[in-house]
Enzyme design. Structure first.
Site, PDB file in Angstrom:
ATOM      1  N   CYS A  64      24.784   1.572   5.606  1.00 24.71           N
ATOM      2  CA  CYS A  64      25.896   1.568   6.542  1.00 24.71           C
ATOM      3  C   CYS A  64      25.697   0.407   7.510  1.00 24.71           C
ATOM      4  CB  CYS A  64      25.927   2.881   7.295  1.00 24.71           C
ATOM      5  SG  CYS A  64      27.398   3.056   8.282  1.00 24.71           S
TER       6      CYS A  64
ATOM      7  N   GLY B  76       0.787  -1.231   0.000  1.00 26.59           N
ATOM      8  CA  GLY B  76       0.000   0.000   0.000  1.00 26.59           C
ATOM      9  C   GLY B  76       0.818   1.279   0.000  1.00 26.59           C
TER      10      GLY B  76
ATOM     11  N   THR C 170      -8.418 -10.638  12.419  1.00 23.10           N
ATOM     12  CA  THR C 170      -9.457  -9.658  12.103  1.00 23.10           C
ATOM     13  C   THR C 170      -8.894  -8.620  11.124  1.00 23.10           C
ATOM     14  OG1 THR C 170     -10.454 -10.028  14.233  1.00 23.10           O
ATOM     15  CG2 THR C 170     -11.055  -7.975  13.122  1.00 23.10           C
TER      16      THR C 170
END
Ligand code: PLP
Length: 386
Positions: free
Chosen positions: A327, A202, A239
């Site tokens: 890094c 998303g 859920t």
């Protein structure tokens, strides 16, 4: 300039105002549990169905039931690879490439550590795949699960997934593609493609972080990785994250409407940015096949300078970009993608990824172009290698 210029859209995108608006009622009005027997909860289910329709439409899926909502692109990739390998049984051969995102390489290496045979395909200097090698690996005679990304998050290079998927399927294998960087940027018509599973996330297409989806072609066997309730047709228990699922649906609807305009604008800005940098910064070169890239991405190496130093100086003047290198434990590890492409030593540490997005403007590009030559000149003066 006192505001931020954000040219790091492959890392994440701003949540679109239309998406926020669509999500809000699901926090304070329609907050019931979609599995409840009562209408207050049960009515929420149709909004999940609506979002599923919209995701299926963006991906060009034959049926909305082929879409499983997940928490992110990483979960979609993990589920696709581990879930199909498990369902297939008998230790299938796993195929991937050296330039995948960690969310694909991680599960593939996990399987390798547990005794599965893993083939990791090399890329050439432009980030392209050798299709003969794909054919060879896919025809190993064993059951196969292959995961090959559609477009690379660091360089934007696009793989010919249609052809790759075709070769995998010819060999009798299952084909998954990580389309996290493609959804909303290029048209997808998965139904007609030799693709069994496809991941999206998303937050790369103006929905919030914390929601993603996995396309699973009808008939593809996949073992769920979260067991419990019957949600997502028993393929992912838990859920549903209703507001975020609604947000993803809205983002997909917007992407369908805006893709062409957004992509054209991003391409124009990216090309202007890239041409400007190449013209004004000495020792700069584009990494990856520039003719075969996402419209929004430009990965540029600057000879004899450190990417991290460039990023810090860009950050000081309010510009957000990113570097291919990370890094790690005090040593500067070059990006695995650029290493796979054999980018020369003098260039590999000095790479910056600019990724344009829906909300970028010419003013943003002007500002980056104004700052970059000064930053590169300054760092070159300080470089012990020049
Ligand atoms: N795959 C690719 C190509 C990505 O670029 C990313 C994120 O950068 C992911 C997977 C992971 O997605 P998420 O951040 O939603 O877990």
């Amino acid at each position: 300039m006192d505001s931020t210029v954000y040219v790091d859209n492959n890392a994440t995108t701003a949540v679109a105002p239309e998406v926020v608006e669509a999500m809000l009622p699901f926090f304070h009005e329609h907050w019931g549990n979609p599995s409840s027997m009562h209408a207050f909860g049960g009515n929420v289910k149709r909004h999940i169905d609506d979002a599923r329709d919209k995701v299926a439409a963006l991906l060009g899926a034959a049926h909305p039931s082929e879409i499983i909502f997940t928490s992110c692109g990483s979960e979609s990739n993990n589920m696709a690879i581990r879930g199909t390998v498990d369902a297939m049984g008998g230790h299938p051969h796993v195929i991937t490439t050296r330039v995948e995102h960690a969310a694909v390489l991680g599960p593939c290496h996990h399987l390798e550590d547990r005794g599965y045979r893993l083939t990791t395909l090399e890329v050439d200097g432009r980030g392209g795949l050798d299709l003969d090698k794909v054919r060879e690996a896919s025809a190993s005679g064993k059951k196969t699960v292959a995961s090959v990304m559609w477009a690379n998050n660091e360089t934007g290079v696009i793989f010919p997934v249609e052809t790759v998927g075709g070769l995998v399927k010819e060999g009798g294998g299952l084909f998954h593609t990580d389309a996290v960087q493609v959804a909303g940027k290029l048209p997808i018509a998965v139904q007609g493609m030799p693709v069994d599973l496809l991941s999206i996330s998303g937050h790369k297409l103006h929905a919030p972080k914390g929601v993603g989806a996995l396309y699973v072609r009808r008939g593809t066997k996949i073992t769920p990785h979260i067991l419990g309730g019957h949600q997502e047709r028993g393929r992912r228990a838990g859920t549903e994250n209703v507001p975020y699922i609604v947000g993803l649906g809205k983002a997909c609807e917007l992407a369908m409407r805006r893709m062409e305009t957004d992509a054209a604008n991003e391409r124009r800005l990216r090309d202007r940015l890239e041409a400007g940098i190449l013209a004004t910064c000495k020792g700069a070169r584009v990494n990856g096949d520039s003719a075969n890239r996402l419209p929004n991405t430009s990965n540029i190496s600057f000879e004899f300078v450190e990417g991290e130093a460039i990023l810090l100086m860009l950050d000081d003047v309010g510009i957000c970009a990113s570097t291919g290198s990370a890094c790690a434990s005090g040593s500067l590890e070059p990006s695995h993608v650029l290493r796979a492409m054999d980018v020369p030593r003098s260039m590999i540490h000095g790479s910056i990824r600019f990724s344009l997005g829906r909300y970028n403007t010419d003013k943003d590009v002007d500002y980056v172009l104004e700052q970059m030559p000064r930053i590169i000149d300054r760092l070159r003066e300080l470089s012990p290698f020049v």
